[in-house]
Design a protein around this motif. Structure first.
Motif, short mmCIF file in Angstrom:
data_model
loop_
_atom_site.label_atom_id
_atom_site.label_comp_id
_atom_site.label_asym_id
_atom_site.label_seq_id
_atom_site.Cartn_x
_atom_site.Cartn_y
_atom_site.Cartn_z
N GLY A 4 0.81 -1.21 0.00
CA GLY A 4 0.00 0.00 0.00
C GLY A 4 0.85 1.26 0.00
O GLY A 4 0.56 2.22 -0.73
N PHE A 5 1.90 1.28 0.82
CA PHE A 5 2.79 2.44 0.88
C PHE A 5 3.46 2.69 -0.47
O PHE A 5 3.51 3.83 -0.94
CB PHE A 5 3.85 2.22 1.96
CG PHE A 5 4.95 3.24 1.95
CD1 PHE A 5 4.73 4.52 2.44
CD2 PHE A 5 6.20 2.93 1.42
CE1 PHE A 5 5.74 5.48 2.42
CE2 PHE A 5 7.21 3.88 1.40
CZ PHE A 5 6.98 5.16 1.89
N LEU A 6 3.97 1.62 -1.12
CA LEU A 6 4.67 1.78 -2.40
C LEU A 6 3.71 2.23 -3.50
O LEU A 6 4.08 3.03 -4.37
CB LEU A 6 5.34 0.47 -2.79
CG LEU A 6 6.55 0.06 -1.94
CD1 LEU A 6 7.05 -1.32 -2.34
CD2 LEU A 6 7.68 1.07 -2.06
N ILE A 7 2.47 1.73 -3.48
CA ILE A 7 1.50 2.14 -4.50
C ILE A 7 1.17 3.62 -4.35
O ILE A 7 1.15 4.37 -5.33
CB ILE A 7 0.22 1.29 -4.40
CG1 ILE A 7 0.50 -0.15 -4.87
CG2 ILE A 7 -0.90 1.91 -5.24
CD1 ILE A 7 -0.68 -1.09 -4.68
N ILE A 44 12.87 -8.42 -5.84
CA ILE A 44 13.47 -8.98 -4.61
C ILE A 44 12.40 -9.26 -3.57
O ILE A 44 12.67 -9.90 -2.55
CB ILE A 44 14.54 -8.04 -4.02
CG1 ILE A 44 13.91 -6.70 -3.60
CG2 ILE A 44 15.69 -7.84 -5.00
CD1 ILE A 44 14.85 -5.82 -2.80
N LYS A 45 11.18 -8.78 -3.78
CA LYS A 45 9.99 -8.96 -2.96
C LYS A 45 9.86 -7.87 -1.89
O LYS A 45 10.85 -7.39 -1.33
CB LYS A 45 9.95 -10.34 -2.30
CG LYS A 45 10.06 -11.50 -3.29
CD LYS A 45 8.87 -11.54 -4.23
CE LYS A 45 8.82 -12.79 -5.07
NZ LYS A 45 9.64 -12.80 -6.26
N VAL A 46 8.62 -7.50 -1.61
CA VAL A 46 8.34 -6.42 -0.67
C VAL A 46 8.76 -6.78 0.75
O VAL A 46 9.13 -5.91 1.54
CB VAL A 46 6.84 -6.05 -0.68
CG1 VAL A 46 6.45 -5.39 -1.99
CG2 VAL A 46 5.97 -7.27 -0.42
N THR A 47 8.71 -8.08 1.10
CA THR A 47 9.12 -8.48 2.44
C THR A 47 10.63 -8.32 2.62
O THR A 47 11.09 -7.93 3.70
CB THR A 47 8.73 -9.95 2.70
OG1 THR A 47 9.12 -10.75 1.57
CG2 THR A 47 7.22 -10.09 2.88
N THR A 48 11.39 -8.62 1.58
CA THR A 48 12.84 -8.41 1.62
C THR A 48 13.14 -6.93 1.83
O THR A 48 13.99 -6.56 2.66
CB THR A 48 13.49 -8.89 0.32
OG1 THR A 48 13.19 -10.27 0.11
CG2 THR A 48 15.00 -8.70 0.34
N PHE A 49 12.45 -6.08 1.08
CA PHE A 49 12.62 -4.64 1.21
C PHE A 49 12.27 -4.17 2.62
O PHE A 49 12.99 -3.35 3.21
CB PHE A 49 11.72 -3.94 0.18
CG PHE A 49 11.72 -2.45 0.26
CD1 PHE A 49 12.83 -1.71 -0.12
CD2 PHE A 49 10.59 -1.77 0.72
CE1 PHE A 49 12.83 -0.32 -0.04
CE2 PHE A 49 10.58 -0.39 0.79
CZ PHE A 49 11.70 0.34 0.41
N ALA A 50 11.19 -4.71 3.18
CA ALA A 50 10.76 -4.31 4.53
C ALA A 50 11.79 -4.70 5.57
O ALA A 50 12.10 -3.92 6.49
CB ALA A 50 9.41 -4.95 4.86
N VAL A 51 12.35 -5.90 5.45
CA VAL A 51 13.35 -6.36 6.41
C VAL A 51 14.61 -5.49 6.33
O VAL A 51 15.20 -5.13 7.35
CB VAL A 51 13.70 -7.85 6.16
CG1 VAL A 51 14.92 -8.27 6.99
CG2 VAL A 51 12.51 -8.73 6.52
#
Length: 453
Positions: free
Chosen positions: A243-246, A321-328
């Motif tokens: 949601g944040f990235l969109i 790389i996936k949003v979860t990777t980015f979040a971590v």
């Protein structure tokens, strides 16, 4: 006594290797079928390089094309493509499991391990039930999408043509494949810009891209939320970061392209916001666009590169790389700045091994992309931003293009195809597939210190 050599020969293939070999088999089969004369509209044989590139693009659900899908391929060729990105989007092991369940065949423990790897799960328990849900959800969403798109296309063509187009586009868009047949109606490589101001079509396509990109695990959690009133940490991270990235992407593209007459400058205020949201969502791995990417400001194009690099959610039809990777990684940076030891997301501590895995995936992806851009700069006569955009789009299995793909050299086609294959498997999965079995260290070295920064 069994020798070490014989023991190694008899060891079963690891799940990552099995997945890599499975995708390779699908690609080779697709290449053979697309090379047949009956696969083209004019009955001529497609070159091996073009057939291979298209098969990889469809199987990796990328959407980069060297020939126009709507005019070059016959109905047979288009159906082959549809099957390829359906298999590629769901995963060949998911499809194979579905066939096995239809035949009432028992799923072995080893097959469950491979499914666990393919779905990115941490436990093997309940994996077959998960696959059943995946198939039901996928076919239901694709069916609803096909119905909604058919109703819209029916206004412009006969019902049978609208139905065929609706089914093809629904499966393609939900699987984030990015292939379209609009070239047969509006001219080669026309794409969705001809429907750039169509509110109905934009909303349906954005919904399909979004649902395909958040992953099936998140979908299951959201569907169960009314009963249990609880979301997993994974779903919270995926939904919040997505949601944040969109929102960030839409706002940035709206401001950067506001006065660009070649993209959204001549649109109404509402149409500008709709176009900005569409590009923000599709950059996550959708592969279709309602404006000309090549006509965008360089700042907008570079921002799309960032979104494409991050990609969609794990266990989805998207790449990156996936949003979860980015979040971590962002969580690790914040923890380091604050002087904290643990990475915490939603009041949950992230295991150290997961932080290392996220860092490894990101570094490998950056190395691959930088190396690829350097290589393509030597083989292709294009500006560097165009080359880098194409490389990130291929590796992130996004499918957006600034117009470079149809002009690729033969060497460039093969290289970009390999980049799409690597992006679909995931750099870490492929690295595991090409290495020997991991061994636990029997000792630890003494600690040493170096200066950082």
């Amino acid at each position: 006594m069994i020798s070490k050599k014989n023991k190694t020969r008899n060891d079963p293939i690891s799940p990552p290797k099995f997945l890599a070999l499975g995708f390779s088999a699908i690609i080779l089969t697709g290449t053979f079928l697309l090379e047949l004369p009956m696969a083209t509209a004019d009955g001529t044989r497609t070159s091996l390089a073009d057939a291979f590139f298209t098969a990889v693009s469809a199987t990796s659900v990328t959407g980069l094309v060297v020939v126009d899908t709507g005019t070059h391929w016959s109905t047979f060729g288009q159906i082959v493509l549809l099957l390829l990105f359906q298999l590629g989007g769901l995963g060949f092991m998911t499809s194979a499991t579905w066939i096995a369940m239809m035949l009432n065949r028992r799923i072995s423990f080893r097959e469950r391990m491979i499914l666990q790897e393919a779905m990115g799960q941490y436990q093997i328990q309940g994996i077959v039930d998960l696959i059943r849900k995946v198939l039901v959800y996928a076919f239901t969403i694709e069916g609803i999408g096909a119905l909604l798109l058919t109703l819209r296309f029916w206004r412009d063509m006969h019902f049978d043509e609208a139905l065929y187009l609706g089914i093809f586009q629904s499966v393609s868009i939900f699987n984030n494949a990015g292939f379209d047949l609009l070239g047969s109606i509006h001219g080669p490589f026309a794409g969705f810009p001809v429907y750039g101001t169509d509110i109905y079509l934009n909303l349906v396509n954005m919904a399909l891209i979004f649902l395909g990109g958040i992953g099936f695990i998140v979908m299951f959690d959201v569907m169960e939320y009314p009963k249990c009133r609880k979301l997993s940490l994974h779903s919270k991270v995926v939904l919040s970061v997505t949601g944040f990235l969109i929102l960030l992407g839409a706002l940035s593209l709206f401001l950067l392209e506001y006065s660009n007459d070649a993209t959204i400058g001549n649109m109404t205020w509402g149409e500008k916001w709709m176009a900005a949201f569409f590009q923000s969502i599709t950059a996550r791995s959708g592969g279709i666009s309602t404006i000309d990417i090549g006509s965008m400001q360089q700042s907008s194009q570079f921002f799309l590169i960032i979104l494409m690099f991050i990609g969609a959610a794990p266990g989805s039809t998207g790449g990156g790389i996936k949003v979860t990777t980015f979040a971590v990684l962002i969580g690790a940076v914040i923890s380091m700045i604050q002087g904290k030891r643990d990475v915490v997301l939603f009041k949950k501590r992230i295991p150290e091994a997961m932080v290392y895995r996220s860092l490894t995936v990101t570094i490998i992806a950056l190395i691959v992309l930088v190396s690829s851009a350097m290589f393509l700069s030597a083989t292709e006569d294009q500006q560097f931003l165009v080359i880098f955009f194409e490389a990130v789009s291929a590796f992130g299995t996004v499918g957006l293009s600034m117009g470079m793909t149809p002009e690729l050299s033969e060497v460039g086609k093969v290289f970009v195809a390999l980049l799409m294959f690597l992006g679909r498997l995931g750099p870490l999965t492929l690295a595991y597939a090409l290495t020997r079995k991991k061994h636990k260290d029997l000792y630890r070295h003494p600690e040493g210190r170096i200066i950082i920064g």
